[in-house]
Design a protein around this motif. Structure first.
Motif, PDB file in Angstrom:
ATOM      1  N   ASN A 293       0.835  -1.209   0.000  1.00 16.13           N
ATOM      2  CA  ASN A 293       0.000   0.000   0.000  1.00 16.13           C
ATOM      3  C   ASN A 293       0.868   1.257   0.000  1.00 16.13           C
ATOM      4  OD1 ASN A 293       0.611   0.789   2.673  1.00 16.13           O
ATOM      5  ND2 ASN A 293      -0.991  -0.545   3.488  1.00 16.13           N
ATOM      6  N   ARG A 294       0.206   2.394  -0.127  1.00 18.69           N
ATOM      7  CA  ARG A 294       0.925   3.673  -0.264  1.00 18.69           C
ATOM      8  C   ARG A 294       1.888   3.918   0.899  1.00 18.69           C
ATOM      9  NH1 ARG A 294      -1.422   8.797   0.801  1.00 18.69           N
ATOM     10  NH2 ARG A 294      -2.118   7.796   2.727  1.00 18.69           N
ATOM     11  N   ASP A 295       1.425   3.649   2.126  1.00 19.03           N
ATOM     12  CA  ASP A 295       2.265   3.936   3.289  1.00 19.03           C
ATOM     13  C   ASP A 295       3.491   3.023   3.340  1.00 19.03           C
ATOM     14  OD1 ASP A 295       0.388   5.804   3.803  1.00 19.03           O
ATOM     15  OD2 ASP A 295      -0.407   4.883   5.625  1.00 19.03           O
ATOM     16  N   GLU A 296       3.293   1.772   2.898  1.00 16.18           N
ATOM     17  CA  GLU A 296       4.443   0.841   2.870  1.00 16.18           C
ATOM     18  C   GLU A 296       5.469   1.286   1.830  1.00 16.18           C
ATOM     19  OE1 GLU A 296       2.108  -3.245   4.259  1.00 16.18           O
ATOM     20  OE2 GLU A 296       2.037  -2.619   2.165  1.00 16.18           O
ATOM     21  N   VAL A 297       4.961   1.718   0.686  1.00 17.17           N
ATOM     22  CA  VAL A 297       5.883   2.183  -0.368  1.00 17.17           C
ATOM     23  C   VAL A 297       6.660   3.399   0.148  1.00 17.17           C
ATOM     24  CG1 VAL A 297       6.061   3.171  -2.700  1.00 17.17           C
ATOM     25  CG2 VAL A 297       4.417   1.331  -2.254  1.00 17.17           C
ATOM     26  N   LYS A 298       5.952   4.314   0.794  1.00 19.18           N
ATOM     27  CA  LYS A 298       6.598   5.533   1.306  1.00 19.18           C
ATOM     28  C   LYS A 298       7.710   5.162   2.300  1.00 19.18           C
ATOM     29  CE  LYS A 298       5.483   9.877   3.658  1.00 19.18           C
ATOM     30  NZ  LYS A 298       6.104   9.730   4.963  1.00 19.18           N
ATOM     31  N   ALA A 299       7.403   4.230   3.207  1.00 17.41           N
ATOM     32  CA  ALA A 299       8.380   3.835   4.222  1.00 17.41           C
ATOM     33  C   ALA A 299       9.602   3.174   3.577  1.00 17.41           C
ATOM     34  CB  ALA A 299       7.721   2.889   5.220  1.00 17.41           C
ATOM     35  N   LYS A 300       9.357   2.320   2.567  1.00 17.75           N
ATOM     36  CA  LYS A 300      10.502   1.654   1.915  1.00 17.75           C
ATOM     37  C   LYS A 300      11.376   2.667   1.206  1.00 17.75           C
ATOM     38  CE  LYS A 300       9.544  -3.010   2.115  1.00 17.75           C
ATOM     39  NZ  LYS A 300       8.676  -4.006   1.493  1.00 17.75           N
ATOM     40  N   LEU A 301      10.720   3.643   0.539  1.00 18.97           N
ATOM     41  CA  LEU A 301      11.512   4.681  -0.148  1.00 18.97           C
ATOM     42  C   LEU A 301      12.376   5.420   0.877  1.00 18.97           C
ATOM     43  CD1 LEU A 301       8.858   6.142  -2.648  1.00 18.97           C
ATOM     44  CD2 LEU A 301      10.951   4.939  -3.268  1.00 18.97           C
ATOM     45  N   GLU A 302      11.793   5.723   2.021  1.00 18.70           N
ATOM     46  CA  GLU A 302      12.548   6.445   3.062  1.00 18.70           C
ATOM     47  C   GLU A 302      13.743   5.626   3.536  1.00 18.70           C
ATOM     48  OE1 GLU A 302       9.889   7.985   6.129  1.00 18.70           O
ATOM     49  OE2 GLU A 302       8.883   9.175   4.576  1.00 18.70           O
ATOM     50  N   SER A 303      13.563   4.301   3.606  1.00 20.46           N
ATOM     51  CA  SER A 303      14.688   3.465   4.046  1.00 20.46           C
ATOM     52  C   SER A 303      15.823   3.509   3.023  1.00 20.46           C
ATOM     53  CB  SER A 303      14.222   2.027   4.303  1.00 20.46           C
ATOM     54  OG  SER A 303      13.988   1.385   3.056  1.00 20.46           O
ATOM     55  N   GLU A 304      15.505   3.985   1.813  1.00 17.07           N
ATOM     56  CA  GLU A 304      16.551   4.128   0.783  1.00 17.07           C
ATOM     57  C   GLU A 304      16.893   5.601   0.541  1.00 17.07           C
ATOM     58  OE1 GLU A 304      15.847   1.703  -2.679  1.00 17.07           O
ATOM     59  OE2 GLU A 304      15.066   0.064  -1.447  1.00 17.07           O
ATOM     60  N   ASN A 305      16.559   6.433   1.529  1.00 12.81           N
ATOM     61  CA  ASN A 305      16.919   7.856   1.486  1.00 12.81           C
ATOM     62  C   ASN A 305      16.181   8.639   0.386  1.00 12.81           C
ATOM     63  OD1 ASN A 305      18.324   9.494   3.192  1.00 12.81           O
ATOM     64  ND2 ASN A 305      20.252   9.416   2.042  1.00 12.81           N
ATOM     65  N   ILE A 306      14.963   8.209   0.101  1.00 15.50           N
ATOM     66  CA  ILE A 306      14.126   8.892  -0.898  1.00 15.50           C
ATOM     67  C   ILE A 306      12.854   9.354  -0.175  1.00 15.50           C
ATOM     68  CG2 ILE A 306      12.755   8.594  -3.014  1.00 15.50           C
ATOM     69  CD1 ILE A 306      14.794   6.280  -3.690  1.00 15.50           C
ATOM     70  N   PHE A 307      12.561  10.644  -0.274  1.00 18.38           N
ATOM     71  CA  PHE A 307      11.455  11.199   0.520  1.00 18.38           C
ATOM     72  C   PHE A 307      10.308  11.675  -0.356  1.00 18.38           C
ATOM     73  CE2 PHE A 307      15.110  10.909   3.085  1.00 18.38           C
ATOM     74  CZ  PHE A 307      14.609  10.503   4.323  1.00 18.38           C
ATOM     75  N   ALA A 308       9.243  10.874  -0.368  1.00 21.58           N
ATOM     76  CA  ALA A 308       8.013  11.226  -1.081  1.00 21.58           C
ATOM     77  C   ALA A 308       7.040  11.800  -0.054  1.00 21.58           C
ATOM     78  CB  ALA A 308       7.444   9.989  -1.748  1.00 21.58           C
ATOM     79  N   ARG A 309       5.879  12.271  -0.514  1.00 23.24           N
ATOM     80  CA  ARG A 309       4.972  12.956   0.416  1.00 23.24           C
ATOM     81  C   ARG A 309       3.522  12.515   0.234  1.00 23.24           C
ATOM     82  NH1 ARG A 309       3.950  19.491   0.640  1.00 23.24           N
ATOM     83  NH2 ARG A 309       2.740  19.450   2.550  1.00 23.24           N
ATOM     84  N   LYS A 310       2.835  12.332   1.353  1.00 21.36           N
ATOM     85  CA  LYS A 310       1.383  12.090   1.288  1.00 21.36           C
ATOM     86  C   LYS A 310       0.753  13.467   1.117  1.00 21.36           C
ATOM     87  CE  LYS A 310       0.994   9.600   5.294  1.00 21.36           C
ATOM     88  NZ  LYS A 310       0.208   8.791   6.269  1.00 21.36           N
ATOM     89  N   TYR A 311       0.229  13.724  -0.048  1.00 20.29           N
ATOM     90  CA  TYR A 311      -0.186  15.104  -0.368  1.00 20.29           C
ATOM     91  C   TYR A 311      -1.337  15.047  -1.319  1.00 20.29           C
ATOM     92  CZ  TYR A 311       0.847  20.064  -1.471  1.00 20.29           C
ATOM     93  OH  TYR A 311       0.809  21.425  -1.618  1.00 20.29           O
ATOM     94  N   PHE A 312      -2.548  15.351  -0.921  1.00 19.17           N
ATOM     95  CA  PHE A 312      -2.930  15.983   0.328  1.00 19.17           C
ATOM     96  C   PHE A 312      -3.347  14.929   1.366  1.00 19.17           C
ATOM     97  CE2 PHE A 312      -4.052  19.037  -3.021  1.00 19.17           C
ATOM     98  CZ  PHE A 312      -3.223  20.085  -2.646  1.00 19.17           C
ATOM     99  N   TYR A 313      -2.926  15.133   2.566  1.00 17.25           N
ATOM    100  CA  TYR A 313      -3.281  14.253   3.659  1.00 17.25           C
ATOM    101  C   TYR A 313      -3.184  15.021   4.962  1.00 17.25           C
ATOM    102  CZ  TYR A 313      -3.562  10.224   6.681  1.00 17.25           C
ATOM    103  OH  TYR A 313      -3.960   9.328   7.637  1.00 17.25           O
ATOM    104  N   PRO A 314      -4.172  14.977   5.840  1.00 16.29           N
ATOM    105  CA  PRO A 314      -5.489  14.366   5.630  1.00 16.29           C
ATOM    106  C   PRO A 314      -6.355  15.259   4.741  1.00 16.29           C
ATOM    107  CG  PRO A 314      -5.460  15.544   7.711  1.00 16.29           C
ATOM    108  CD  PRO A 314      -4.098  15.709   7.114  1.00 16.29           C
ATOM    109  N   ILE A 315      -7.513  14.741   4.287  1.00 14.69           N
ATOM    110  CA  ILE A 315      -8.444  15.651   3.618  1.00 14.69           C
ATOM    111  C   ILE A 315      -8.878  16.672   4.667  1.00 14.69           C
ATOM    112  CG2 ILE A 315      -9.289  14.340   1.660  1.00 14.69           C
ATOM    113  CD1 ILE A 315     -11.600  13.348   3.390  1.00 14.69           C
TER     114      ILE A 315
END
Ligand code: PLP
Length: 364
Positions: A293-315
């Motif tokens: 899911n989106r949150d898992e992908v975000k966390a994995k990217l962060e573990s590889e020093n890549i920072f994506a953003r939940k945007y917009f969150y929350p509604i």
């Protein structure tokens, strides 16, 4: 560890060019209050955005707040929950009541088919956001507004440089606000720009920006201080000179993302309509039915020093300050988007190798 990739990185003009442009400001010691740099910047913007009714602000939020304030409205405003809280705050801080309307599935802008059902005798305006630089359905919204005599204001914070059939986003609605914050596609460090369709309404707004002064000794309006300063205007002048090159670089990175991520099961991107010159302001990706899911992908990217953003969150209607009153609004498409969208790193100086590293990581 590989180099850190942030979700965005400000475009910078060449240092020498900035210093040269700044020199007259430095010498004059005129640092704010619409000096020569601001006037020059305004003239450049008028040409670029194709409108004369344009004003510079200290930031995008205050620009939106003042643009609405100048209309002296009372009542309800139909708006989107899939936006930055700034959009809703500008409504509420003007004493108006937000009425949340759900968004379209194709680009998450307000759904015009749902607007009319929400109109009551108290409705006075529509405030909608051009999400990620994808324009709202401006023709349909204009039709509804005309029929019900409503004002339309676009939060165009993401839409600098966007054109539809060759017409700049500055020319849709009664007013449009562009944020020129450091994280935006075009920036002045902090800043905002408002464009108004109607000259008289525009004049009314310009009177509010400098405390409501109309001459050195006349204070005719309860205004605010929302001025852009001269250093910011200089940054704008320099960045505007290089804007087309910066857009072309963003496009290159964006095209690589599309190439790498299209056709993957469970990953969706937003299609660019054929009549739109998009600005690649963000690169939103929808993880819906992907192996993670989106949150898992975000966390994995962060573990590889890549920072994506939940945007917009929350509604916005679910934010703590609005939840009690508006949490129950029926906005399932917006709610789903807030759960599934990740905006991937996007800035002009991203290389194809950077994009490949991000895509390889996602696909792994
Ligand atoms: C949609 C939207 N509206 C308004 C704003 C506020 O702009 P600023 O940060 O310039 O005040 C932002 C900022 O990110 C935004 O994304």
């Amino acid at each position: 560890m590989k180099k850190r990739i942030n979700v965005t990185q400000s475009s910078m003009p060449p240092y020498e060019e900035f210093i040269e442009e700044l020199q007259p400001v430095w010498t004059s010691r005129w640092l704010s209050n619409r000096g020569e740099a601001s006037i020059k910047f305004e003239d450049m913007l008028k040409e670029y955005l194709g409108t004369d009714n344009l004003y510079l602000f200290a930031n995008g939020h205050v620009a939106l707040e003042v643009a609405l304030n100048a209309l002296y409205l009372e009542g309800e405003v139909i708006t989107t929950p899939y936006t930055h809280c700034s959009t809703t705050h500008s409504i509420v801080r003007n004493g108006l009541t937000p009425v949340f309307c759900d968004v379209k599935e194709d680009n998450y802008t307000i759904n015009p088919e749902l607007i009319e059902n929400l109109i009551t005798e108290k409705t006075v305006a529509i405030v909608a956001t051009h999400v990620y630089g994808f324009l709202c359905d401006v023709e349909a919204i204009e039709k509804i507004a005309k029929k019900h005599n409503l004002v339309v204001i676009y939060d165009a914070a993401h839409a600098f440089g966007v054109k539809k059939d060759g017409v700049s986003a500055a020319n849709f609605g009664d007013a449009a606000m562009f944020s020129t914050h450091a994280t935006k596609v075009f920036h002045t460090i902090e800043g905002g720009i408002v464009t108004y369709r109607d000259k008289e309404r525009f004049k009314a707004m310009s009177k509010l920006v400098n405390f409501g002064f109309t001459s050195q000794e006349d204070i005719d309006y309860v205004g605010t201080n929302a001025r852009m300063n001269e250093f910011e205007a200089v940054m704008g002048i320099c960045n505007l000179r290089h804007f087309d090159e910066e857009l072309a670089k963003r496009k290159k990175a964006g095209e690589r993302y599309f190439e790498r991520l299209s056709g993957i099961k469970g990953i969706k991107t937003i299609e660019i309509p054929s009549d739109l010159e998009w600005n690649y302001a963000y690169f939103p990706v929808i993880f819906d039915g992907y192996k993670e899911n989106r949150d898992e992908v975000k966390a994995k990217l962060e573990s590889e020093n890549i920072f994506a953003r939940k945007y917009f969150y929350p509604i916005v209607n679910k934010a703590a300050c609005y939840e009690k009153e508006y949490g129950a609004a029926e906005v399932p498409v917006a709610a789903h988007a807030a759960e599934c969208v990740l905006t991937l790193p996007m800035y002009a100086d991203m290389t194809v190798e950077d994009v490949d590293r991000i895509c390889d990581s996602i696909l792994r």
